[in-house]
Design an enzyme around this catalytic site. Structure first.
Site, PDB file in Angstrom:
ATOM      1  N   HIS A   1       1.216  -1.584  -0.137  1.00 33.66           N
ATOM      2  CA  HIS A   1       0.023  -0.103  -0.072  1.00 33.66           C
ATOM      3  C   HIS A   1       1.026   1.327  -0.229  1.00 33.66           C
ATOM      4  O   HIS A   1       0.579   2.613   0.003  1.00 33.66           O
ATOM      5  CB  HIS A   1      -0.957   0.099   1.539  1.00 33.66           C
ATOM      6  CG  HIS A   1      -0.119   0.489   2.893  1.00 33.66           C
ATOM      7  ND1 HIS A   1       0.574  -1.110   3.259  1.00 33.66           N
ATOM      8  CD2 HIS A   1       0.211   1.660   3.348  1.00 33.66           C
ATOM      9  CE1 HIS A   1       1.075  -0.751   4.251  1.00 33.66           C
ATOM     10  NE2 HIS A   1       0.679   1.501   4.237  1.00 33.66           N
TER      11      HIS A   1
HETATM   12  C1  UD1 Z   1      -1.667   5.017   6.173  1.00 29.73           C
HETATM   13  C2  UD1 Z   1      -0.498   5.975   6.762  1.00 29.73           C
HETATM   14  C3  UD1 Z   1       0.342   4.219   7.032  1.00 29.73           C
HETATM   15  C4  UD1 Z   1      -0.412   3.116   7.287  1.00 29.73           C
HETATM   16  C5  UD1 Z   1      -1.398   3.131   6.592  1.00 29.73           C
HETATM   17  C6  UD1 Z   1      -1.783   1.784   7.014  1.00 29.73           C
HETATM   18  C7  UD1 Z   1      -0.081   7.802   7.005  1.00 29.73           C
HETATM   19  C8  UD1 Z   1       0.635   9.306   6.563  1.00 29.73           C
HETATM   20  N1  UD1 Z   1      -0.504   6.919   6.331  1.00 29.73           N
HETATM   21  O1  UD1 Z   1      -1.604   5.215   4.989  1.00 29.73           O
HETATM   22  O2  UD1 Z   1       0.894   4.827   8.101  1.00 29.73           O
HETATM   23  O3  UD1 Z   1       1.103   1.596   7.143  1.00 29.73           O
HETATM   24  O4  UD1 Z   1      -2.626   3.854   6.663  1.00 29.73           O
HETATM   25  O5  UD1 Z   1      -2.997   1.571   5.536  1.00 29.73           O
HETATM   26  O6  UD1 Z   1      -0.752   7.916   8.654  1.00 29.73           O
HETATM   27  N2  UD1 Z   1      -9.161   4.683   2.451  1.00 29.73           N
HETATM   28  C9  UD1 Z   1     -10.156   4.106   2.237  1.00 29.73           C
HETATM   29  N3  UD1 Z   1     -11.486   3.597   3.305  1.00 29.73           N
HETATM   30  C10 UD1 Z   1      -9.830   3.955   4.546  1.00 29.73           C
HETATM   31  C11 UD1 Z   1      -9.087   4.363   4.918  1.00 29.73           C
HETATM   32  C12 UD1 Z   1      -8.679   4.765   3.505  1.00 29.73           C
HETATM   33  O7  UD1 Z   1     -11.185   3.558   1.594  1.00 29.73           O
HETATM   34  O8  UD1 Z   1     -10.854   3.246   5.662  1.00 29.73           O
HETATM   35  C13 UD1 Z   1      -8.667   5.317   1.454  1.00 29.73           C
HETATM   36  C14 UD1 Z   1      -8.788   6.640   1.292  1.00 29.73           C
HETATM   37  O9  UD1 Z   1      -9.987   7.384   1.037  1.00 29.73           O
HETATM   38  C15 UD1 Z   1      -7.273   7.140   0.447  1.00 29.73           C
HETATM   39  C16 UD1 Z   1      -6.564   5.807   0.563  1.00 29.73           C
HETATM   40  O10 UD1 Z   1      -7.469   5.048   0.996  1.00 29.73           O
HETATM   41  O11 UD1 Z   1      -7.650   7.337  -0.265  1.00 29.73           O
HETATM   42  C17 UD1 Z   1      -5.296   5.762   1.513  1.00 29.73           C
HETATM   43  O12 UD1 Z   1      -5.523   6.209   2.580  1.00 29.73           O
HETATM   44  P1  UD1 Z   1      -4.660   7.626   3.513  1.00 29.73           P
HETATM   45  O13 UD1 Z   1      -5.295   6.901   5.232  1.00 29.73           O
HETATM   46  O14 UD1 Z   1      -4.413   8.521   3.198  1.00 29.73           O
HETATM   47  O15 UD1 Z   1      -3.053   6.656   3.797  1.00 29.73           O
HETATM   48  P2  UD1 Z   1      -2.849   4.812   4.026  1.00 29.73           P
HETATM   49  O16 UD1 Z   1      -2.339   4.647   2.338  1.00 29.73           O
HETATM   50  O17 UD1 Z   1      -3.725   4.177   4.248  1.00 29.73           O
END
Ligand code: UD1
Length: 367
Positions: free
Chosen positions: A211
């Site tokens: 991811h």
């Molecule tokens: C975050 C953390 C990372 C951790 C990861 C585990 C930061 C900088 N990054 O990254 O350290 O390893 O989580 O998963 O804090 N999304 C959903 N549903 C959710 C959560 C996210 O659809 O419940 C989507 C968001 O809309 C976005 C993408 O997933 O498009 C990324 O989510 P985001 O929380 O921004 O960062 P992660 O890549 O999950």
């Protein structure tokens, strides 16, 4: 001790990798008479299978405060957590704030606490990848520089903090809290047999989680990864538990159809903690870019291929089953594992399921 004399301890949970660190600590603190743990969920992760499933598996109650910040750019997400958490602190000022890990919520709540003069403790302090292109590395550096109490998982953590002049009195090595969650739920995990539900034989499949923006946001890299996974799957079934970010990028780069049609690749939704660890414990190998899985595989002595240039968890390489690999070399790494050419893990000091108790003792001594 009456409730009004109990120290109010905010425990901050924001995203998936936080929940298994927060749970053992919450359960240990709730049994103490001198304090009351108050659970704050920032809502950085909000999907059922990224958040609710973990609360259920880890027997965490509904959070006392839910900030519901959801996704956004780094500044938006960090800013929204800060504004919402500051309000909570104005209304229910805690005696301590405990932040865990390295996500945006960790940094945001540490900043709020520090600026309001509330002592902040950081669990999983001192880890460094040396790679400032990782948002988590920035979060680690800033959080550690403003937290008063730094709980480290391994000696490299202590060394990084001492190297920037943090006094010994603020550093306490407590070990790895993630493994407390594993021990807390060992019986359930061992009963989970997730592989059966997927029609796989124990010891005869791999698990993939990817991811990191550095792997999945770049079309060229993600294409190479999909290529190598597809070839490796000819020799070893691979369960790919795709994170929402990864799913979105696979669709954007037109790779989803190919991946889901490849024989030997089982594309599944992210799983809850018990099901996922039930799958991992019987895997032949893991391919990941996660932080926590590097540690869990070393604890369980399972070969781990980490698709990154660096790691903030070097002890998993020096003493464990973890090896760093480029996207292009993933298939070769899988072949090495299948050929039995992979290091075994040593026992790592204080990775023993008793970290929460050491954290509680340290906090009590500081209050
Ligand atoms: C975050 C953390 C990372 C951790 C990861 C585990 C930061 C900088 N990054 O990254 O350290 O390893 O989580 O998963 O804090 N999304 C959903 N549903 C959710 C959560 C996210 O659809 O419940 C989507 C968001 O809309 C976005 C993408 O997933 O498009 C990324 O989510 P985001 O929380 O921004 O960062 P992660 O890549 O999950």
């Amino acid at each position: 001790m009456p409730e009004n004399t109990q120290a109010q301890i905010h425990i901050i949970a924001g995203a998936r990798p936080n929940f298994m660190k927060v749970a053992p600590l919450f359960h240990a603190l709730k049994d103490e008479s001198w304090c009351r743990p108050v659970l704050v969920h920032t809502g950085q992760h909000y999907d059922v299978n990224m958040s609710d499933a973990f609360f259920k598996d880890l027997q965490l109650p509904e959070p006392d405060h839910h900030l519901e910040v959801r996704s956004g750019t780094h500044a938006e997400q960090t800013g929204r957590v800060m504004m919402a958490y500051e309000k909570i602190c104005f209304e229910h000022r805690p005696d301590w704030v405990i932040v865990v890990g390295d996500i945006n919520s960790t940094l945001a709540c540490a900043l709020v606490g520090a600026k309001l003069g509330i002592p902040v403790a950081h669990l999983e302090a001192g880890l460094r990848s040396g790679d400032l292109t990782m948002p988590e590395e920035i979060n680690r550096i800033v959080t550690d520089s403003i937290a008063q109490l730094l709980w480290t998982p391994s000696p490299d953590g202590d060394e990084h903090l001492k190297a920037v002049g943090v006094p010994d009195s603020r550093i306490v090595r407590v070990g790895n809290i993630m493994l407390d969650a594993y021990e807390m739920l060992r019986e359930k995990i061992e009963g989970a047999a997730t592989y059966e539900k997927l029609g796989l034989e124990p010891g005869n499949y791999g698990v993939v989680t990817l991811h990191r923006p550095s792997n999945v946001d770049d079309a060229e890299k993600l294409t190479i990864l999909v290529d190598r996974l597809a070839s490796a799957a000819e020799r070893c079934d691979l369960v790919f538990a795709a994170h929402p970010r990864t799913r979105q990028k696979l669709n954007d780069f037109n790779l989803m159809k190919r991946l889901s049609k490849t024989p030997g690749i089982h594309l599944v939704e992210p799983m809850g903690y018990v099901d996922f660890m039930g799958l991992v414990r019987k895997a032949k190998l893991i391919i990941t870019d996660s932080g926590g899985i590097q540690e869990e595989t070393t604890y369980l002595n399972i070969p781990c291929v980490t698709v990154r240039d660096n790691t903030e968890r070097p002890v998993t390489v020096t003493d464990g089953t973890n090896r760093l690999t480029s996207p292009a070399d993933v298939e070769a790494a899988v072949d090495k594992i299948i050929g039995g050419d992979w290091p075994k893990a040593k026992k790592i000091d204080m990775w023993d399921g008793k970290t929460a108790a050491r954290v509680v003792a340290s906090l009590k001594a500081h209050i």
